[in-house]
Design an enzyme around this catalytic site. Sequence first.
Site, PDB file in Angstrom:
ATOM      1  N   LYS A  88       0.819  -1.220   0.000  1.00 15.00           N
ATOM      2  CA  LYS A  88       0.000   0.000   0.000  1.00 15.00           C
ATOM      3  C   LYS A  88       0.854   1.271   0.000  1.00 15.00           C
ATOM      4  O   LYS A  88       0.337   2.358  -0.260  1.00 15.00           O
ATOM      5  CB  LYS A  88      -0.961   0.009   1.186  1.00 15.00           C
ATOM      6  CG  LYS A  88      -0.320   0.117   2.546  1.00 15.00           C
ATOM      7  CD  LYS A  88      -1.390   0.175   3.631  1.00 15.00           C
ATOM      8  CE  LYS A  88      -0.773   0.351   5.011  1.00 15.00           C
ATOM      9  NZ  LYS A  88      -1.807   0.480   6.057  1.00 15.00           N
ATOM     10  N   ASP A  89       2.175   1.149   0.270  1.00 14.08           N
ATOM     11  CA  ASP A  89       3.074   2.300   0.234  1.00 14.08           C
ATOM     12  C   ASP A  89       3.696   2.517  -1.142  1.00 14.08           C
ATOM     13  O   ASP A  89       4.385   3.525  -1.351  1.00 14.08           O
ATOM     14  CB  ASP A  89       4.212   2.130   1.248  1.00 14.08           C
ATOM     15  CG  ASP A  89       3.741   2.183   2.687  1.00 14.08           C
ATOM     16  OD1 ASP A  89       2.678   2.784   2.940  1.00 14.08           O
ATOM     17  OD2 ASP A  89       4.437   1.615   3.551  1.00 14.08           O
ATOM     18  N   THR A 132      -5.836   8.535  13.463  1.00 14.59           N
ATOM     19  CA  THR A 132      -5.395   7.947  12.201  1.00 14.59           C
ATOM     20  C   THR A 132      -4.695   9.027  11.388  1.00 14.59           C
ATOM     21  O   THR A 132      -5.034  10.204  11.498  1.00 14.59           O
ATOM     22  CB  THR A 132      -6.559   7.353  11.386  1.00 14.59           C
ATOM     23  OG1 THR A 132      -6.043   6.812  10.161  1.00 14.59           O
ATOM     24  CG2 THR A 132      -7.608   8.414  11.055  1.00 14.59           C
ATOM     25  N   LEU A 135      -6.186   9.425   5.240  1.00 17.78           N
ATOM     26  CA  LEU A 135      -7.346  10.174   4.753  1.00 17.78           C
ATOM     27  C   LEU A 135      -8.498   9.224   4.441  1.00 17.78           C
ATOM     28  O   LEU A 135      -9.672   9.553   4.657  1.00 17.78           O
ATOM     29  CB  LEU A 135      -6.954  10.975   3.512  1.00 17.78           C
ATOM     30  CG  LEU A 135      -7.948  12.040   3.055  1.00 17.78           C
ATOM     31  CD1 LEU A 135      -8.085  13.142   4.097  1.00 17.78           C
ATOM     32  CD2 LEU A 135      -7.511  12.631   1.717  1.00 17.78           C
ATOM     33  N   ARG A 136      -8.180   8.039   3.930  1.00 11.53           N
ATOM     34  CA  ARG A 136      -9.226   7.045   3.643  1.00 11.53           C
ATOM     35  C   ARG A 136      -9.952   6.644   4.925  1.00 11.53           C
ATOM     36  O   ARG A 136     -11.194   6.656   4.985  1.00 11.53           O
ATOM     37  CB  ARG A 136      -8.597   5.798   2.987  1.00 11.53           C
ATOM     38  CG  ARG A 136      -9.583   4.632   2.854  1.00 11.53           C
ATOM     39  CD  ARG A 136      -8.870   3.365   2.402  1.00 11.53           C
ATOM     40  NE  ARG A 136      -7.868   2.895   3.343  1.00 11.53           N
ATOM     41  CZ  ARG A 136      -8.127   2.151   4.418  1.00 11.53           C
ATOM     42  NH1 ARG A 136      -9.375   1.814   4.713  1.00 11.53           N
ATOM     43  NH2 ARG A 136      -7.144   1.745   5.205  1.00 11.53           N
ATOM     44  N   ARG A 137      -9.198   6.254   5.953  1.00 13.03           N
ATOM     45  CA  ARG A 137      -9.847   5.831   7.201  1.00 13.03           C
ATOM     46  C   ARG A 137     -10.639   6.982   7.815  1.00 13.03           C
ATOM     47  O   ARG A 137     -11.719   6.781   8.371  1.00 13.03           O
ATOM     48  CB  ARG A 137      -8.791   5.314   8.186  1.00 13.03           C
ATOM     49  CG  ARG A 137      -8.176   3.985   7.771  1.00 13.03           C
ATOM     50  CD  ARG A 137      -7.090   3.534   8.731  1.00 13.03           C
ATOM     51  NE  ARG A 137      -6.506   2.266   8.310  1.00 13.03           N
ATOM     52  CZ  ARG A 137      -5.203   1.992   8.332  1.00 13.03           C
ATOM     53  NH1 ARG A 137      -4.348   2.901   8.762  1.00 13.03           N
ATOM     54  NH2 ARG A 137      -4.760   0.814   7.931  1.00 13.03           N
ATOM     55  N   ARG A 154       0.611   9.621  13.588  1.00 15.33           N
ATOM     56  CA  ARG A 154       1.667   9.001  12.779  1.00 15.33           C
ATOM     57  C   ARG A 154       2.659   8.316  13.705  1.00 15.33           C
ATOM     58  O   ARG A 154       2.545   8.354  14.907  1.00 15.33           O
ATOM     59  CB  ARG A 154       2.357  10.045  11.889  1.00 15.33           C
ATOM     60  CG  ARG A 154       1.492  10.482  10.699  1.00 15.33           C
ATOM     61  CD  ARG A 154       2.337  11.049   9.565  1.00 15.33           C
ATOM     62  NE  ARG A 154       3.348  10.095   9.122  1.00 15.33           N
ATOM     63  CZ  ARG A 154       4.543  10.441   8.651  1.00 15.33           C
ATOM     64  NH1 ARG A 154       4.881  11.712   8.562  1.00 15.33           N
ATOM     65  NH2 ARG A 154       5.397   9.543   8.265  1.00 15.33           N
ATOM     66  N   VAL A 157       4.129   1.358  14.746  1.00 13.94           N
ATOM     67  CA  VAL A 157       3.038   0.724  15.476  1.00 13.94           C
ATOM     68  C   VAL A 157       3.217   0.874  16.982  1.00 13.94           C
ATOM     69  O   VAL A 157       2.258   1.196  17.704  1.00 13.94           O
ATOM     70  CB  VAL A 157       2.925  -0.766  15.083  1.00 13.94           C
ATOM     71  CG1 VAL A 157       1.901  -1.480  15.967  1.00 13.94           C
ATOM     72  CG2 VAL A 157       2.516  -0.898  13.613  1.00 13.94           C
ATOM     73  N   ARG A 160       2.235   4.364  18.097  1.00 13.82           N
ATOM     74  CA  ARG A 160       0.786   4.588  18.045  1.00 13.82           C
ATOM     75  C   ARG A 160       0.084   3.896  19.210  1.00 13.82           C
ATOM     76  O   ARG A 160      -0.823   4.472  19.821  1.00 13.82           O
ATOM     77  CB  ARG A 160       0.233   4.104  16.699  1.00 13.82           C
ATOM     78  CG  ARG A 160       0.813   4.877  15.523  1.00 13.82           C
ATOM     79  CD  ARG A 160       0.163   4.473  14.212  1.00 13.82           C
ATOM     80  NE  ARG A 160       0.921   4.998  13.071  1.00 13.82           N
ATOM     81  CZ  ARG A 160       0.426   5.168  11.856  1.00 13.82           C
ATOM     82  NH1 ARG A 160      -0.833   4.878  11.604  1.00 13.82           N
ATOM     83  NH2 ARG A 160       1.169   5.636  10.886  1.00 13.82           N
ATOM     84  N   CYS A 246      -1.834   9.958  -1.136  1.00 12.98           N
ATOM     85  CA  CYS A 246      -2.249  10.382   0.196  1.00 12.98           C
ATOM     86  C   CYS A 246      -3.169  11.593   0.140  1.00 12.98           C
ATOM     87  O   CYS A 246      -3.671  12.034   1.168  1.00 12.98           O
ATOM     88  CB  CYS A 246      -1.018  10.685   1.048  1.00 12.98           C
ATOM     89  SG  CYS A 246      -0.050   9.218   1.416  1.00 12.98           S
TER      90      CYS A 246
END
Length: 314
Positions: A88-89, A132, A135-137, A154, A157, A160, A246
């Site tokens: 996805k990156d 999050t 932008l999608r989430r 950001r 893991v 966060r 993005c």
Amino acid sequence: MAHLVRIGTRRSRLAMTQSGMMQRAIGRALGVADADLAEAVPLVEIVTTGDRIQDRRLMEIGGKALFTKEIEEALIAGRVDVAVHSMKDVPAEPPPGLCIAAVPEREDPRDAFVSEAFASFSDLPVGARLGTASLRRQAQALALRPDLKIEMLRGNVDTRLRKLAEGEFDAILLAAAGLNRLGFEAVIRERLSLDDFLPAPGQGALALQTRDEDAGADWVAALNHPLTAMAVSAERGAMTALEGSCRTAIGAHALVADGRLRLTTEMLASDGSARWRRAGEIAVGGDADAAARALGCRLGAEVHEAAGDQRVLP
């Protein structure tokens, strides 16, 4: 023992975990003993711009290509032989001379809801703080719950999860695949539905990127999972048509079953106030990857046309 294949990887815990998985798989394909892996198939750690800048959304500093740029430069220069990316990156178009040579079998593509106090997304109280950087989430969450307060999150893991534990957020959204690979499944309170939270194109999949001339190597073919590669081709076709980056809130997910590939793709207004979605399917056969990509491009173009000027970010 001389180096056989040098793996370029980001330095984050998740990236190192994923690259370690691929290191062992490449080693098996090459017949390298576990004791010789570190020397024959070394991991070359590369710090990317996306890792260095943590206080802004990616769209403000150049997009998700900032997670791949320095590693791709090392590939082109011959300092590494393969790069392991989260699919996805990976931008829609690779730099000249490079290609996605293999796509290993995919992990869970869903988003994960993580919270200290609430068991599910629907349990969040009015005005809850949801963390999050996607932008999608953000758009998908607001489409369901416009009352939520979306806050930028950001970092890797561990960072966060620490911010959540310290009370900065009521809940956060992460990719289930990364949590699974890190052994953090226990923190997942809910795996969000693919319908409500259509994933990012390629979410849950890895990309093995090589120079064009190395794409046909035997070890490359050994790591490719054809059904995952086909599904990802469809999703990335949609991403290309939707100018996925993005700066746009888009989702796409393809599933191959019973000899058919079904793709769903969508674009959303960033505040969740509008959602444009299309789905379609094809029979699997012949040049399946090309047909899958063509389906993605077609459905993505239909979504793009339906959204029109409304898709522009406010």
